[in-house]
Enzyme design. Structure first.
Site, mmCIF file in Angstrom:
data_model
loop_
_atom_site.group_PDB
_atom_site.id
_atom_site.type_symbol
_atom_site.label_atom_id
_atom_site.label_comp_id
_atom_site.label_asym_id
_atom_site.label_seq_id
_atom_site.Cartn_x
_atom_site.Cartn_y
_atom_site.Cartn_z
ATOM 1 N N SER A 132 0.842 -1.200 0.000
ATOM 2 C CA SER A 132 0.000 0.000 0.000
ATOM 3 C C SER A 132 0.873 1.243 0.000
ATOM 4 C CB SER A 132 -0.842 -0.023 1.281
ATOM 5 O OG SER A 132 -1.364 1.255 1.549
ATOM 6 N N TYR A 156 -1.281 -0.556 11.267
ATOM 7 C CA TYR A 156 -1.568 -1.156 9.962
ATOM 8 C C TYR A 156 -0.417 -0.899 8.991
ATOM 9 C CZ TYR A 156 -3.205 -1.099 5.144
ATOM 10 O OH TYR A 156 -3.280 -1.265 3.790
ATOM 11 N N LYS A 160 2.429 -3.494 6.986
ATOM 12 C CA LYS A 160 2.773 -3.511 5.549
ATOM 13 C C LYS A 160 4.272 -3.292 5.368
ATOM 14 C CE LYS A 160 -1.170 -4.286 3.567
ATOM 15 N NZ LYS A 160 -1.412 -5.602 2.975
HETATM 16 N N1 UFG Z 1 -12.572 11.342 3.791
HETATM 17 C C1 UFG Z 1 -13.577 12.213 4.173
HETATM 18 N N2 UFG Z 1 -14.676 11.706 4.805
HETATM 19 C C2 UFG Z 1 -14.817 10.372 5.074
HETATM 20 C C3 UFG Z 1 -13.781 9.477 4.666
HETATM 21 C C4 UFG Z 1 -12.669 10.018 4.042
HETATM 22 O O1 UFG Z 1 -13.475 13.413 3.962
HETATM 23 O O2 UFG Z 1 -15.825 9.981 5.659
HETATM 24 C C5 UFG Z 1 -11.390 11.887 3.107
HETATM 25 C C6 UFG Z 1 -10.098 11.607 3.859
HETATM 26 O O3 UFG Z 1 -9.860 12.593 4.813
HETATM 27 C C7 UFG Z 1 -9.092 11.591 2.706
HETATM 28 C C8 UFG Z 1 -9.896 11.046 1.518
HETATM 29 O O4 UFG Z 1 -11.266 11.237 1.870
HETATM 30 O O5 UFG Z 1 -8.688 12.868 2.405
HETATM 31 C C9 UFG Z 1 -9.656 9.560 1.265
HETATM 32 O O6 UFG Z 1 -9.853 8.854 2.478
HETATM 33 P P1 UFG Z 1 -9.868 7.273 2.541
HETATM 34 O O7 UFG Z 1 -10.106 6.896 3.967
HETATM 35 O O8 UFG Z 1 -10.831 6.728 1.538
HETATM 36 O O9 UFG Z 1 -8.432 6.861 2.053
HETATM 37 P P2 UFG Z 1 -6.995 7.216 2.646
HETATM 38 O O10 UFG Z 1 -6.256 7.859 1.531
HETATM 39 O O11 UFG Z 1 -7.070 7.960 3.907
HETATM 40 O O12 UFG Z 1 -6.485 5.776 3.023
HETATM 41 C C10 UFG Z 1 -5.960 4.928 2.046
HETATM 42 C C11 UFG Z 1 -6.217 3.472 2.419
HETATM 43 C C12 UFG Z 1 -5.460 3.071 3.655
HETATM 44 C C13 UFG Z 1 -4.021 3.477 3.558
HETATM 45 C C14 UFG Z 1 -3.887 4.906 3.195
HETATM 46 C C15 UFG Z 1 -2.444 5.223 2.993
HETATM 47 O O13 UFG Z 1 -7.595 3.237 2.641
HETATM 48 O O14 UFG Z 1 -5.518 1.676 3.783
HETATM 49 O O15 UFG Z 1 -4.605 5.177 1.980
HETATM 50 O O16 UFG Z 1 -2.170 6.370 2.378
HETATM 51 F F1 UFG Z 1 -3.395 3.279 4.742
#
Ligand code: UFG
Length: 349
Positions: A132, A156, A160
């Site tokens: 990841s 997590y 990885k």
């Molecule tokens: N977000 C919101 N509201 C929500 C959920 C997410 O605004 O309810 C925003 C987050 O703040 C972020 C974006 O949407 O800016 C994407 O969020 P995600 O949770 O979908 O994805 P992330 O990029 O935070 O996480 C992903 C993977 C993880 C990994 C991470 C590493 O899901 O497993 O990338 O960069 F660890």
């Protein structure tokens, strides 16, 4: 690109990325034995996969098995010879990993050690691993290249990174191992038929499953975490990639692994190379679904990066692979899945 005559072992094969990848492996001529411990999936996934696989359905076999179950793994490897393993199985929720670090270390790390021991015993030393972009921590520069510094910022993420480190050690110790570490960015979307998709158990942590549930009227509004980031619209930017593109990336990765005796252990980003903001994703989903996605602006979520997107040159050069779908396609296919199966794999037939 053909995998005709190749037998692939897939862990976590009923999960979101695993299930789509298995179908694409079949399309490319492979036979597949997949396992899953069902901790975050549904038996019905396999029924959907069989339907989509059509006359190739008899080329895949499912065994309910945990990667920590050495006895069952050994029995499977005694009976069949595998050309390559694709290892998806693992817990993946950042927040949950903070509360349950031991469960994460045990399942993700110890489970992988056991899987590798069985592979070594049966001289199957070709591995494509589900890593990841979390291994880049909070990246300082975008696009992120594979040589960017590695850093874990959650249990997590550490699992990885530890797994990656273990693979690197293994490849140094024994030149017969060929290991591709695929660092995924943000996989979303669904099978274009709408018959296979993501079914998060409980309240979704990730953006797109949450947006989907708001569009379906299952949740009142989305909380947009932070609108004061230094980005054009103030919301955080990510590299969203269609799950089918990711699946094709795995086929290219297996082909590359089988064709490259001196592969060692190599990391490759799988992303589109393009970033989209949270507000842009809301808009794209509204366009695809024709539904309003209500949202409220709230504080930043702890541990979130400002902007993350992949440098894709390594994937293009090493795998001859490039993503094809844009965010509108991703949202369109995700909506096809959501509107057909509003309760995911628990939707009554
Ligand atoms: N977000 C919101 N509201 C929500 C959920 C997410 O605004 O309810 C925003 C987050 O703040 C972020 C974006 O949407 O800016 C994407 O969020 P995600 O949770 O979908 O994805 P992330 O990029 O935070 O996480 C992903 C993977 C993880 C990994 C991470 C590493 O899901 O497993 O990338 O960069 F660890």
């Amino acid at each position: 690109m053909s995998l005709a005559g190749k037998n692939i072992f897939v862990t976590g094969g009923l999960g979101f990325i695993g299930s789509h990848t298995v179908l694409v492996l079949l399309e490319h001529g492979a036979t597949v034995h997949l396992i899953d411990n069902m901790s975050n999936s549904f038996e019905r996934v396999f029924e959907h996969m069989k339907k989509l696989a059509g006359d190739k359905a008899d080329k895949m076999k499912f065994t309910k098995c945990d990667i920590n179950d050495k006895e069952t793994l050994t029995k499977i490897f005694e009976k069949e010879t595998f050309d390559c393993v694709i290892h998806f199985a693992g817990y993946k929720a950042v927040g949950e990993s903070v509360d349950k670090p031991l469960e994460y270390y045990h399942n993700n790390f110890v489970g992988t050690v056991i899987l590798l021991e069985v592979m070594r015993q049966f001289k199957c030393k070709n591995m494509v691993f589900s890593s990841s972009c979390t291994v880049y921590g909070l990246p300082e520069e975008v696009p992120i290249t594979e040589s960017a510094p590695l850093k874990a910022i959650s249990p997590y993420g550490r699992t990885k990174l530890f797994q990656e480190d273990m693979f690197r050690d293994l490849a140094v110790s024994d030149k017969e191992w060929r290991i591709l570490l695929l660092r995924y960015f943000n996989p979303i979307g669904a099978h274009p038929s709408g018959d296979l998709g993501e079914h998060p158990v409980g309240i979704p942590n990730n953006l797109m499953p949450y947006i989907q549930q708001v569009a379906l009227g299952q949740r009142e509004f989305l909380r947009v975490f932070g609108n004061d980031y230094p980005t054009p619209d103030g919301t955080a930017v990510r590299d969203y990639i269609h799950v089918m593109d990711l699946a094709e990336g795995h086929v290219s990765a297996v082909v590359k692994t089988l064709a490259t005796p001196d592969l060692g252990c190599t990391p490759i980003n799988l992303g589109t190379g393009t970033g989209s903001s949270v507000l842009e994703m809301i808009k794209a989903f509204e366009g695809a679904s024709g539904k309003k996605v209500e949202y409220r602006l709230v504080d930043r979520r702890a541990g979130d990066s400002v902007a993350v997107w992949a440098a894709t040159e390594t994937a293009e050069k090493q795998l001859g692979w490039k993503s094809k779908y844009n965010v509108d396609d991703m949202c369109k296919h995700q909506w096809a899945w959501a509107s057909k199966y509003p309760q995911g794999y628990e939707t009554p037939l």
